[in-house]
Design a protein around this motif. Structure first.
Motif, short mmCIF file in Angstrom:
data_model
loop_
_atom_site.label_atom_id
_atom_site.label_comp_id
_atom_site.label_asym_id
_atom_site.label_seq_id
_atom_site.Cartn_x
_atom_site.Cartn_y
_atom_site.Cartn_z
N PHE A 91 0.80 -1.23 0.00
CA PHE A 91 0.00 0.00 0.00
C PHE A 91 0.84 1.28 0.00
CE2 PHE A 91 -2.26 -3.11 2.86
CZ PHE A 91 -3.07 -3.62 1.87
N ASP A 92 2.14 1.17 0.16
CA ASP A 92 3.00 2.35 0.17
C ASP A 92 3.27 2.81 -1.26
OD1 ASP A 92 5.08 3.74 2.31
OD2 ASP A 92 5.87 3.74 0.26
N LYS A 93 3.31 4.11 -1.46
CA LYS A 93 3.48 4.62 -2.83
C LYS A 93 4.85 4.28 -3.41
CE LYS A 93 5.14 9.35 -1.85
NZ LYS A 93 6.41 9.18 -2.57
N ASP A 94 5.82 3.96 -2.57
CA ASP A 94 7.16 3.64 -3.05
C ASP A 94 7.41 2.14 -3.18
OD1 ASP A 94 7.99 6.36 -3.15
OD2 ASP A 94 8.23 6.34 -0.98
N ARG A 95 6.38 1.32 -3.13
CA ARG A 95 6.57 -0.12 -3.29
C ARG A 95 7.03 -0.42 -4.72
NH1 ARG A 95 1.40 1.23 -3.84
NH2 ARG A 95 0.03 0.18 -5.34
N ASP A 96 7.85 -1.45 -4.85
CA ASP A 96 8.37 -1.77 -6.18
C ASP A 96 8.35 -3.27 -6.45
OD1 ASP A 96 10.44 -2.42 -4.41
OD2 ASP A 96 12.00 -1.94 -5.86
N GLY A 97 7.43 -3.98 -5.83
CA GLY A 97 7.31 -5.41 -6.05
C GLY A 97 7.38 -6.19 -4.75
N PHE A 98 7.08 -7.47 -4.84
CA PHE A 98 7.07 -8.28 -3.63
C PHE A 98 8.46 -8.79 -3.28
CE2 PHE A 98 6.12 -11.64 -6.85
CZ PHE A 98 6.98 -12.66 -6.44
N VAL A 99 8.57 -9.30 -2.07
CA VAL A 99 9.82 -9.91 -1.60
C VAL A 99 9.59 -11.41 -1.49
CG1 VAL A 99 11.50 -10.02 0.27
CG2 VAL A 99 10.46 -7.82 -0.34
N MET A 100 10.44 -12.19 -2.13
CA MET A 100 10.26 -13.64 -2.11
C MET A 100 10.46 -14.19 -0.71
SD MET A 100 11.94 -15.20 -5.56
CE MET A 100 11.45 -16.85 -5.06
N GLY A 101 9.56 -15.08 -0.32
CA GLY A 101 9.68 -15.79 0.94
C GLY A 101 9.62 -17.28 0.71
N GLU A 102 9.72 -18.03 1.78
CA GLU A 102 9.65 -19.49 1.70
C GLU A 102 9.19 -20.02 3.05
OE1 GLU A 102 13.51 -21.24 1.22
OE2 GLU A 102 14.33 -20.25 2.99
N GLY A 103 8.82 -21.30 3.07
CA GLY A 103 8.40 -21.91 4.32
C GLY A 103 7.18 -22.77 4.14
N GLY A 104 6.47 -22.99 5.26
CA GLY A 104 5.28 -23.82 5.22
C GLY A 104 4.35 -23.51 6.37
N GLY A 105 3.06 -23.67 6.12
CA GLY A 105 2.05 -23.49 7.15
C GLY A 105 1.07 -24.65 7.12
N ALA A 106 0.84 -25.29 8.27
CA ALA A 106 -0.02 -26.46 8.34
C ALA A 106 -1.17 -26.24 9.31
CB ALA A 106 0.79 -27.68 8.77
N LEU A 107 -2.34 -26.74 8.95
CA LEU A 107 -3.52 -26.70 9.81
C LEU A 107 -4.10 -28.10 9.92
CD1 LEU A 107 -3.38 -23.87 8.12
CD2 LEU A 107 -5.72 -23.57 8.92
N ILE A 108 -4.59 -28.44 11.09
CA ILE A 108 -5.41 -29.63 11.25
C ILE A 108 -6.86 -29.18 11.26
CG2 ILE A 108 -5.96 -31.63 12.67
CD1 ILE A 108 -3.09 -31.64 11.53
N LEU A 109 -7.60 -29.59 10.23
CA LEU A 109 -9.04 -29.35 10.18
C LEU A 109 -9.74 -30.62 10.63
CD1 LEU A 109 -9.74 -27.32 6.90
CD2 LEU A 109 -8.82 -26.54 9.10
N PRO A 119 -1.55 7.37 -3.06
CA PRO A 119 -2.73 8.24 -3.16
C PRO A 119 -3.92 7.59 -3.87
CG PRO A 119 -0.95 9.00 -4.59
CD PRO A 119 -0.37 7.96 -3.71
N GLU A 120 -3.68 6.49 -4.58
CA GLU A 120 -4.79 5.79 -5.23
C GLU A 120 -5.52 4.84 -4.28
OE1 GLU A 120 -4.53 4.42 -9.29
OE2 GLU A 120 -2.50 5.23 -9.43
N ILE A 121 -5.03 4.73 -3.04
CA ILE A 121 -5.66 3.88 -2.04
C ILE A 121 -6.37 4.76 -1.02
CG2 ILE A 121 -5.22 2.22 -0.18
CD1 ILE A 121 -2.90 1.15 -1.90
N ASP A 122 -7.59 4.41 -0.69
CA ASP A 122 -8.44 5.21 0.20
C ASP A 122 -7.78 5.35 1.57
OD1 ASP A 122 -10.48 6.29 1.78
OD2 ASP A 122 -12.05 5.19 0.73
N SER A 123 -7.50 6.57 1.96
CA SER A 123 -6.80 6.83 3.23
C SER A 123 -7.68 6.57 4.45
CB SER A 123 -6.31 8.28 3.26
OG SER A 123 -7.40 9.19 3.19
N LYS A 124 -9.00 6.38 4.24
CA LYS A 124 -9.89 6.12 5.38
C LYS A 124 -9.91 4.65 5.79
CE LYS A 124 -13.44 8.08 3.40
NZ LYS A 124 -14.85 8.52 3.21
N LEU A 125 -9.32 3.79 4.95
CA LEU A 125 -9.25 2.38 5.32
C LEU A 125 -8.23 2.18 6.43
CD1 LEU A 125 -9.21 0.78 1.74
CD2 LEU A 125 -11.14 0.77 3.36
N ASN A 126 -8.54 1.31 7.37
CA ASN A 126 -7.60 1.00 8.45
C ASN A 126 -6.71 -0.15 8.01
OD1 ASN A 126 -6.17 0.47 10.74
ND2 ASN A 126 -7.93 -0.02 12.02
#
Length: 416
Positions: free
Chosen positions: A224-242, A375-382
């Protein structure tokens, strides 16, 4: 047909900001970034020289040497996260009906480390085809689900979901639906990814998809920052027992929350760019609310896809405003990718955990590095900027969207 209730009874995580659920959560609510210089290979000639790597993970701590030869890193992350979740759930594997226990596991890319290593060995071997007999079973994306089911003897539904960054949310949604229908009592679900190598970083660099903020990696993932220039690669895993509700209650399980709805849609627009008005994102959240029988006004928190890409962040916030109307301004919204980086196919699993723990602890993790709002993102959003916020979270939605226009959302609700 009356659908069965589904609850979450176990969690497990291997991430760039913690190799356990507790460590992950503590670092999330304290706004810790997992980004740093890449240690896996020489980045001299690469545009991006940093990523969110998993730290202090030694395969020898978890596997015999002969096992490591058979396991790509993404499958190792899967097995370790799944083991944590099984232990956390307190399931008795001796008495469990394993015909009614399954595994659905997501990975967007799978064994890209193995693929590159084998291709490199072939190229360096003067074209002599000396491939490892483990090459194919190490590489294929479904193999993590296979390894987990073999380890625990789970003989119910077993498959992998592959939908880029929506992969593990699709896995969770499928597990949820199969339990509701009575096909299984228990699922290990979630996702893992390990794509931080020359091919992964180079490929995303060529697309101009990842940040090149090499002088300050910790601030590079800045949704959401105006100076963002792409994502940062991550890795790992997340597990859930349903687990089916009655099954969990009858064995006295600790219940984190209830899974109450899911949605799946397609943008049908572009192979990598989101629909500019977020049409697919709108529909997937609407479908999730409808499936959960929840009004928009009942939702407290949306853990957004929020990758820190120029187009994606704008379209997702537009979608939230369309779905929630005036209630959008009463929501907490945050991107935990600002801290973990983008775990690709594992994102949905780890972000589901963040959503579940927000319900359990009454704390919303922040979006860090949000200094100058676009500035293209609504500033009233939390957007929960930079610091965690305490609030009662009764319902949380986790969004994940993948290349190819794949959208998945899952709704979690406080257990009552």
């Amino acid at each position: 047909m009356e659908l069965k209730r589904v609850v979450v009874t176990g969690l497990g995580a291997i991430t760039p900001i913690g190799n356990s659920v507790d460590e992950l959560w503590n670092n999330l609510i304290n706004g810790v970034s997992g980004a740093g210089p890449i240690t896996r290979f020489d980045t001299t000639n690469f545009k991006t020289k940093f990523a969110c790597e998993v730290k202090n993970f030694n395969s020898a701590d978890y596997f015999e040497r002969k096992e490591v030869r058979k396991l790509d890193l993404f499958a190792q992350y899967a097995l370790v996260a799944a083991e944590q979740a099984i232990k956390d759930s307190g399931l008795n594997l001796e008495t469990l009906d394993k015909d009614m226990a399954g595994v659905i596991w997501g990975a967007g890319i799978g064994g890209i480390i193995t693929f590159l290593d084998e291709a490199r060995n072939y190229a360096e071997g003067n074209g002599i085809p000396r491939f490892s007999p483990y090459f194919i079973p190490k590489m294929i994306s479904d193999i993590a689900a296979g390894h987990i089911s073999i380890k625990y003897g789970f003989m119910g539904p077993n498959f992998g979901t592959v939908s880029a960054c929506a992969s593990s949310s699709h896995a969770i949604a499928n597990a949820f639906n199969l339990i509701r229908l009575g096909t299984a009592d228990v699922f290990i679900t979630g996702g893992s990814e390990a794509a931080i190598n020359e091919a992964g970083v180079g490929g995303f660099n060529s697309m101009q998809a990842i940040s090149t903020r090499n002088d300050d990696p910790a601030s590079a993932s800045r949704p959401f920052d105006k100076d963002r220039d792409g994502f940062v690669m991550g890795e790992g895993g997340g597990a859930l027992i349903l687990e089916e509700y009655e099954h969990a209650v009858n064995r006295g399980a600790t219940i984190y929350c209830e899974v109450v709805g899911s949605g799946m849609t397609a943008d049908a627009y572009h192979i990598t760019a989101p629909h500019p008005e977020g049409h697919g994102a709108v529909k997937v959240m609407q479908n999730t609310l409808k499936d959960a029988h929840i009004a928009p006004e009942e939702v407290d928190y949306v853990n957004v896809h929020g990758t820190s890409t120029p187009l994606g962040d704008i379209s997702e916030t537009k979608a939230i405003k369309k779905v929630f109307g005036e209630h959008a301004y009463k929501l907490n919204i945050s991107s935990t990718k600002s801290m973990t980086g983008h775990l690709l196919g594992a994102a949905g699993g780890v972000e589901a955990i963040a959503s579940i723990l927000a319900i359990r602890h009454g704390i919303v993790p922040p979006t860090i590095n949000l200094v100058n709002l676009d500035p293209e993102i609504d500033s009233k959003l939390n957007l929960t900027p930079n610091k965690a916020q305490k609030r009662t979270v009764r319902v949380a939605i986790s969004n994940t969207f993948g290349f190819g226009g794949h959208n998945a959302s899952v709704a979690f609700k406080v257990f009552e």
